[in-house]
Design a protein around this motif. Sequence first.
Motif, PDB file in Angstrom:
ATOM      1  N   TRP A  75       1.124  -1.467  -0.249  1.00 13.56           N
ATOM      2  CA  TRP A  75       0.092  -0.183  -0.160  1.00 13.56           C
ATOM      3  C   TRP A  75       0.444   1.314   0.195  1.00 13.56           C
ATOM      4  N   LEU A  76       2.003   1.356   0.314  1.00 13.56           N
ATOM      5  CA  LEU A  76       3.014   2.515   0.412  1.00 13.56           C
ATOM      6  C   LEU A  76       3.385   2.233  -0.843  1.00 13.56           C
ATOM      7  N   ARG A  77       3.509   1.656  -1.484  1.00 18.07           N
ATOM      8  CA  ARG A  77       4.592   1.750  -2.353  1.00 18.07           C
ATOM      9  C   ARG A  77       3.574   2.616  -3.808  1.00 18.07           C
ATOM     10  N   ARG A  78       2.585   2.338  -3.287  1.00 17.72           N
ATOM     11  CA  ARG A  78       1.190   2.204  -4.440  1.00 17.72           C
ATOM     12  C   ARG A  78       0.848   3.896  -3.886  1.00 17.72           C
ATOM     13  N   ALA A  79       0.486   4.006  -2.584  1.00 19.51           N
ATOM     14  CA  ALA A  79       0.539   5.134  -2.309  1.00 19.51           C
ATOM     15  C   ALA A  79       1.779   6.738  -2.899  1.00 19.51           C
ATOM     16  N   THR A  80       2.559   6.167  -3.459  1.00 15.91           N
ATOM     17  CA  THR A  80       3.990   6.977  -3.708  1.00 15.91           C
ATOM     18  C   THR A  80       4.180   6.739  -5.286  1.00 15.91           C
ATOM     19  N   GLU A  81       3.669   5.645  -5.652  1.00 15.38           N
ATOM     20  CA  GLU A  81       2.889   5.816  -7.583  1.00 15.38           C
ATOM     21  C   GLU A  81       2.638   6.723  -7.570  1.00 15.38           C
ATOM     22  N   ALA A  82       1.437   6.227  -6.478  1.00 16.48           N
ATOM     23  CA  ALA A  82       0.277   7.821  -6.935  1.00 16.48           C
ATOM     24  C   ALA A  82       0.806   9.095  -7.068  1.00 16.48           C
ATOM     25  N   VAL A  83       1.690   8.951  -5.982  1.00  7.79           N
ATOM     26  CA  VAL A  83       1.738  11.017  -5.779  1.00  7.79           C
ATOM     27  C   VAL A  83       3.185  11.178  -7.826  1.00  7.79           C
ATOM     28  N   ALA A  84       3.394  10.021  -7.853  1.00  5.37           N
ATOM     29  CA  ALA A  84       4.260  11.147  -9.175  1.00  5.37           C
ATOM     30  C   ALA A  84       3.026  10.750  -9.448  1.00  5.37           C
ATOM     31  N   ASP A  85       2.611   9.915 -10.145  1.00  5.14           N
ATOM     32  CA  ASP A  85       1.466  10.250 -11.496  1.00  5.14           C
ATOM     33  C   ASP A  85       0.619  11.134 -11.072  1.00  5.14           C
ATOM     34  N   ALA A  86       0.428  12.127 -10.098  1.00  6.64           N
ATOM     35  CA  ALA A  86      -0.257  13.295  -9.701  1.00  6.64           C
ATOM     36  C   ALA A  86       0.389  14.389  -9.819  1.00  6.64           C
ATOM     37  N   ALA A  87       1.242  14.501 -10.158  1.00  8.91           N
ATOM     38  CA  ALA A  87       2.571  15.799 -10.441  1.00  8.91           C
ATOM     39  C   ALA A  87       2.460  15.100 -11.492  1.00  8.91           C
ATOM     40  N   PRO A  88       2.320  16.594 -12.820  1.00  9.85           N
ATOM     41  CA  PRO A  88       2.571  16.618 -13.691  1.00  9.85           C
ATOM     42  C   PRO A  88       3.658  16.622 -14.514  1.00  9.85           C
ATOM     43  N   GLU A  89       5.365  16.556 -13.434  1.00  8.51           N
ATOM     44  CA  GLU A  89       6.356  15.791 -13.601  1.00  8.51           C
ATOM     45  C   GLU A  89       6.667  15.361 -12.738  1.00  8.51           C
TER      46      GLU A  89
END
Length: 259
Positions: A217-231
Amino acid sequence: MDKQTISRDGTPLAYRRTGQGPTVVLVSGAMSTGATVAPLAARLCDDFGVIVYDRRGRGGSGDTAPYAVAREVEDLAALIEAAGGEAALYGVSSGGALALEAAASGLPVRRVAVYETPFADYGGGADERAEYTRNLTEALAQGRRGDAVALFLALTGLAPEMIANARQSPMWAGMEAIAPTLAYDNAVMGDGLVPRDRLASVTVPVLAVAGDASPTWLRRATEAVADAAPEGRYRVLEDQNHMVDPQALAPVLADFFGA
């Protein structure tokens, strides 16, 4: 800490700068001070001017009521100004949420890296965070600092018997001393979910890093941060968990901040 600057509301902030080069400010997470990220600073200071600081209410820094997340953003603004007017930010755990909010607020930030900011979209979710907020607020209002620390440790997944042992350790008094700042980190985390709309406004490159030994869950949340930021970009470190080894992390940050 051997330097001090003053935030907008008059709060003194203790910090230390080591090394030469572009400024990087390291933002610690809950239950920690600038000393927590000092080992990472030591591995970055050959290439960067690295600032570690005690967030308000901790270590050598002061505190001014009432608290608001915006005050901590102003703290970072004061540190960046003292360092020359521009910086990159690195935030670990809930410190990552603060670093991202600072970038979204328009501070002169050129890049942001975060490590495992514990947004709960794929874990306990908003309901668990709301219950934690209620219980934490009650414990702190009643002066039960030890119970507040125990609540936080339970939120991180520490077993009850390990929390009981921790209460008997020499470190417990220090943890109780900064227990009121748990409310600050809780506020920084918002409702506990990835702030996708807010992250969409971050216009600088964002690197979100997780360890492959951390919970899914923590890895998925981290990936979601990257996905949400334009760069945004996502990176996984082998054989690392939430207590990341500075030796493994520093080269990744150096490459990102030096680009």
